[in-house]
Enzyme design. Structure first.
Site, mmCIF file in Angstrom:
data_model
loop_
_atom_site.group_PDB
_atom_site.id
_atom_site.type_symbol
_atom_site.label_atom_id
_atom_site.label_comp_id
_atom_site.label_asym_id
_atom_site.label_seq_id
_atom_site.Cartn_x
_atom_site.Cartn_y
_atom_site.Cartn_z
ATOM 1 N N HIS A 17 0.895 -1.095 0.041
ATOM 2 C CA HIS A 17 0.056 0.127 0.142
ATOM 3 C C HIS A 17 0.898 1.345 0.045
ATOM 4 O O HIS A 17 0.418 2.188 -0.337
ATOM 5 C CB HIS A 17 -0.840 0.060 1.232
ATOM 6 C CG HIS A 17 -2.056 -0.995 1.166
ATOM 7 N ND1 HIS A 17 -3.083 -1.177 2.043
ATOM 8 C CD2 HIS A 17 -2.407 -1.804 0.160
ATOM 9 C CE1 HIS A 17 -3.854 -2.123 1.720
ATOM 10 N NE2 HIS A 17 -3.466 -2.596 0.505
ATOM 11 N N ASP A 115 -4.779 6.881 1.192
ATOM 12 C CA ASP A 115 -5.131 5.502 0.672
ATOM 13 C C ASP A 115 -6.687 5.403 1.033
ATOM 14 O O ASP A 115 -7.233 6.055 1.908
ATOM 15 C CB ASP A 115 -4.233 4.603 1.304
ATOM 16 C CG ASP A 115 -4.617 3.133 1.253
ATOM 17 O OD1 ASP A 115 -3.593 2.687 0.436
ATOM 18 O OD2 ASP A 115 -5.551 2.625 1.640
#
Ligand code: UDP
Length: 471
Positions: A17, A115
């Site tokens: 990520h 994110d």
């Protein structure tokens, strides 16, 4: 001197990520040097060592701060991976807010970029500055983003579990897919992680814009469908493919690359399940025997078995030697045509090597893009998250991957493994897929050129961000 525009970036826990957001930031400050980026990174237990090493190589206009890690004992026991990721962010919110306020007092923040799993932090944007903008970096495909936007509608329109829906599900701009290929967090509607997925989807609708790690030529229909005015969605900027390609070539001397040097062109199948994918012992046996039966050359990144498909994702690795879990005599029998590497390999140089002709992959989005950039066709072996959706796109839409059949116990049997490996590596169908992959590879390179679609989309965002007046 021109004033710098300051951006705070908040990824969610997990190596894969972090990478795309860092690579995106590197590209941003390279093309538009008047930006300054600060990463604020939540983690569970301790950050993965791969993340720490990676952050040591940043240019001076990108900084990083690790937040105090969240203790696993403070999360519900044995919770789903997405709950662990999400709750790590939720529990980090007080320290996140504190860091943001402190940064903002030194150099006012114009943009807060998160994110999707960290999107709760965006509620602080207006507290920082009335004019600041909240953006999401979506590290997966445009089709997955289309699904996320559409999830609240699916929730309303379909009763019962999605996997039992009698008709294929049609997401805007995507090929139809079966309900069981939707991301695994929404496969149980009564579960807590389903509720969280729905909340994340709803939060996407209220941001000022989203950057998606895809490119117009790859997912034209999905991108166009999201841009329709009547959807009311925020603007979506396709700025990909953003990968480590180009900045990751330090592994040239590694043993597996040396081994690849001695193999014929396009003869090796690379086998890997991403940064955290794991197989059961039964599945490792079937895969091993299948690779052996196929008669093809292969380079396999092997992890110790687990009954959970994502056991290694947050860095908690099994300390056992993976090679101990192979069938008896396997390494000896395949030594002329196989290289088995425990746990981790330099994936980008492997995919970029002339000897690599196929990739048996769990279809994580980074791996998918890296394969596309290098023109390597795939065997799609999805394990978790949105990987089944990626597999559908690669097989049914782009036609650059084969998907092996899974038996009633969820296992891909050895004969099936051997069949798909042979078809990809030496069959006509495999050759056609390779040709299509080469075309996609050119398109991905062009998208990032000076006048390419993704470079233009990035310039558009950069202009919008630069014009922010923050006082
Ligand atoms: N990766 C690697 N070596 C490995 C396994 C993974 O370099 O042995 C890198 C890979 O190149 C990719 C990332 O880790 O950039 C994995 O991301 P992906 O989205 O494919 O899967 P995830 O780890 O999120 O399941």
């Amino acid at each position: 001197m021109e004033k710098k525009t300051h951006i705070a970036v908040v990824p969610s826990p997990g190596f894969s990520h972090l990478i795309p957001m860092v690579e995106f930031s590197k590209r941003l400050v390279h093309l538009h040097p008047n930006f300054h980026v600060t990463f604020i990174i939540p983690s569970l237990e301790s950050p993965p060592s791969s993340s720490i090493a990676y952050l040591q190589t940043l240019p001076s206009n990108i900084e990083s701060i690790f937040l105090p890690p969240i203790n696993k004992h403070d999360l519900p026991q044995d919770s789903h991976l997405t709950i662990q990721i999400q709750l790590t962010v939720t529990k980090s919110l007080p320290s996140l807010r504190q860091e943001l306020m402190s940064l903002n007092s030194k150099s006012p923040l114009a943009i807060l970029l998160s994110d999707p799993f960290a999107s709760e932090v965006l509620s602080f944007t207006k507290e920082l500055n009335q004019n600041a903008l909240s953006f999401i970096y979506f590290p997966s495909s445009a089709s997955s983003l289309s699904y996320c936007f559409y999830l609240p509608t699916l929730h309303e329109n379909i009763s019962g579990e999605f996997r039992d829906a009698p008709e294929p599900i049609q997401l805007p701009g995507c090929v139809p897919l079966h309900g069981h290929d939707l991301p695994e967090p929404v496969q149980n509607r009564s579960a807590e992680h389903y509720k969280m997925a729905l909340q994340r989807s709803e939060r996407l609708l209220s941001v000022d814009g989203l950057l998606v790690d895809s490119f117009a030529e790859l997912e034209e229909r999905a991108i166009r469908a999201m841009a329709q005015k009547e959807t009311g969605y925020p603007p979506v900027y396709p700025i990909g493919p953003i990968t480590q390609a180009g900045s990751n070539n330090e592994e040239k001397g590694s043993e597996c690359i040396k081994w690849l040097e001695n193999q014929p062109p396009s003869s090796v199948l690379y086998v890997s399940f991403g940064s955290g994918g794991t197989l059961s012992q039964d599945q490792i046996n079937e895969l091993a025997f299948g690779l052996e039966l196929s008669g093809q050359k292969f380079l396999w990144v092997l992890r110790a078995p687990s009954d959970s498909v994502n056991a290694a994702f947050l860095g908690s690795s099994n300390k056992n030697n993976p090679l101990d879990f192979l069938p008896d005599g396997f390494l000896e029998r395949t030594k002329e045509r196989a290289f088995v590497i425990p746990s981790w390999a330099p994936q980008i140089p492997i995919l970029g090597h002339n000897s690599t002709g196929g990739f048996l992959s769990h279809c994580g989005w980074n791996s998918t893009l890296e394969s596309i950039q290098n023109g390597v066709p795939l065997i799609a072996w999805p394990l978790f998250a949105e990987q089944k959706m990626n597999a559908v796109m690669l097989t049914d839409d782009l036609k650059v991957a084969l998907r092996p059949k899974v038996n009633e116990n969820g296992i891909v049997e050895r004969e099936e493994v051997a069949k798909v490996v042979r078809t990809l590596m030496e069959g006509e169908e495999g050759k056609e897929m390779q040709k299509r992959m080469k075309e996609l590879s050119y398109a991905s390179i062009n998208a990032l050129k000076e006048d390419g679609s993704s470079t233009k989309a990035l310039s558009e965002v950069a202009l919008k961000w630069k014009n922010m007046t923050i006082v």
